[in-house]
Design an enzyme around this catalytic site. Structure first.
Site, mmCIF file in Angstrom:
data_model
loop_
_atom_site.group_PDB
_atom_site.id
_atom_site.type_symbol
_atom_site.label_atom_id
_atom_site.label_comp_id
_atom_site.label_asym_id
_atom_site.label_seq_id
_atom_site.Cartn_x
_atom_site.Cartn_y
_atom_site.Cartn_z
ATOM 1 N N HIS A 125 0.878 -1.176 0.000
ATOM 2 C CA HIS A 125 0.000 0.000 0.000
ATOM 3 C C HIS A 125 0.911 1.221 0.000
ATOM 4 C CE1 HIS A 125 -3.838 2.058 1.755
ATOM 5 N NE2 HIS A 125 -3.118 2.911 1.044
ATOM 6 N N GLU A 166 -2.512 -1.746 -3.382
ATOM 7 C CA GLU A 166 -3.742 -1.157 -2.877
ATOM 8 C C GLU A 166 -3.516 0.300 -2.526
ATOM 9 O OE1 GLU A 166 -4.695 -3.661 0.474
ATOM 10 O OE2 GLU A 166 -3.640 -2.354 1.861
ATOM 11 N N HIS A 178 -7.468 -7.230 7.043
ATOM 12 C CA HIS A 178 -7.283 -6.301 8.153
ATOM 13 C C HIS A 178 -7.419 -7.040 9.486
ATOM 14 C CE1 HIS A 178 -6.306 -2.028 8.410
ATOM 15 N NE2 HIS A 178 -6.719 -2.120 9.656
#
Length: 250
Positions: A44, A76, A200
């Site tokens: 990310h 992402e 997550h």
């Protein structure tokens, strides 16, 4: 098929960035993860480069292409202009779009699909023209209208935001309630023709219940918990533990 494991390298990069030194090696530990059975690597790249740096992306792409051609690269982030340039340059197999503000410490919610329909329609269309699979971050609360919009804008998958589930590590009853919500959301997504990823705060302890409720789960992306376990078990054994928690025979 059991869910695949994509190892998120952000926490490793954050630790490296505490010093102006090349260790721990993001590429080296990514290689160990893939050798141990991970199906892909996730990053990310945030605008401030506080963990993954833009310069990390080319070596990760090269690692996968040269040594692990069956593995996938997942990038992402929020689809601002610089993020889109990185994606266009490095061509990951999957792009996961998240509605993050640059100041956020980490992703903490899914898209408001009603408000973001136009933005997502434009961005997903651009990514699909590049031949990339697109996943969009979604809250776990069942919402058929929202997921219908995700399908209509062209997304291939949703990624269930599992932060609230991970936060119930000391409350089994609440965890069971949330995993059922996540399962109901996944059921709607499947009915609409969407694939389902999750990510997550997933751990070896809470993954089995999630994959039992969502047996068609395609992929989990895990960074913080996996990196924490790697300090105790080493990266290779940690990856194997997480793969087994996903239902893989490894």
């Amino acid at each position: 098929m059991p869910a695949k494991l994509s190892v998120n390298l952000n926490a490793i990069a954050m630790l490296r960035n505490r010093r102006d030194l090349p260790w721990p090696s993001v590429i080296g530990l990514g290689r160990i993860a893939l050798e141990a059975g991970a199906s892909g690597l996730t990053v990310h790249p945030r605008p401030d480069q506080r963990h993954i740096r833009f310069s990390d992306l080319a070596p990760i792409r090269t690692l996968i292409d040269s040594a692990f051609p069956e593995a996938e690269f997942n990038i992402e982030g929020f689809p601002e202009d610089n993020f889109m340039r990185l994606v266009e340059e490095h061509r990951p197999e999957q792009v996961t779009l998240v509605p993050d503000d640059p100041s956020q410490a980490t992703s903490d919610h899914g898209w408001d699909f009603r408000k973001s329909r136009a933005l997502l329609g434009d961005i997903v269309g651009r990514l699909k023209k590049l031949g990339l699979r697109v996943s969009v971050f979604a809250d776990g609360t069942p919402d058929r209208e929202a997921l219908t919009i995700a399908k209509e804008v062209g997304a291939d998958r949703i990624e269930l935001y599992t932060g609230p589930y991970g936060g119930c590590h000391d409350n089994p009853a609440e965890a069971a309630r949330i995993v059922e919500e996540l399962g109901e959301t996944a059921d709607i997504a499947f009915e609409l023709g969407l694939g389902v990823n999750a990510g997550h705060d997933l751990t070896v302890a809470n993954l089995p219940a999630l994959v039992a409720r969502i047996p068609r789960l395609a992929e989990v992306s895990i960074g913080h918990g996996l990196t924490a376990d790697a300090l105790e078990y080493g990266m290779a054994e940690t990856v194997r533990r997480f793969c087994r928690a996903c239902g893989q025979d490894i």
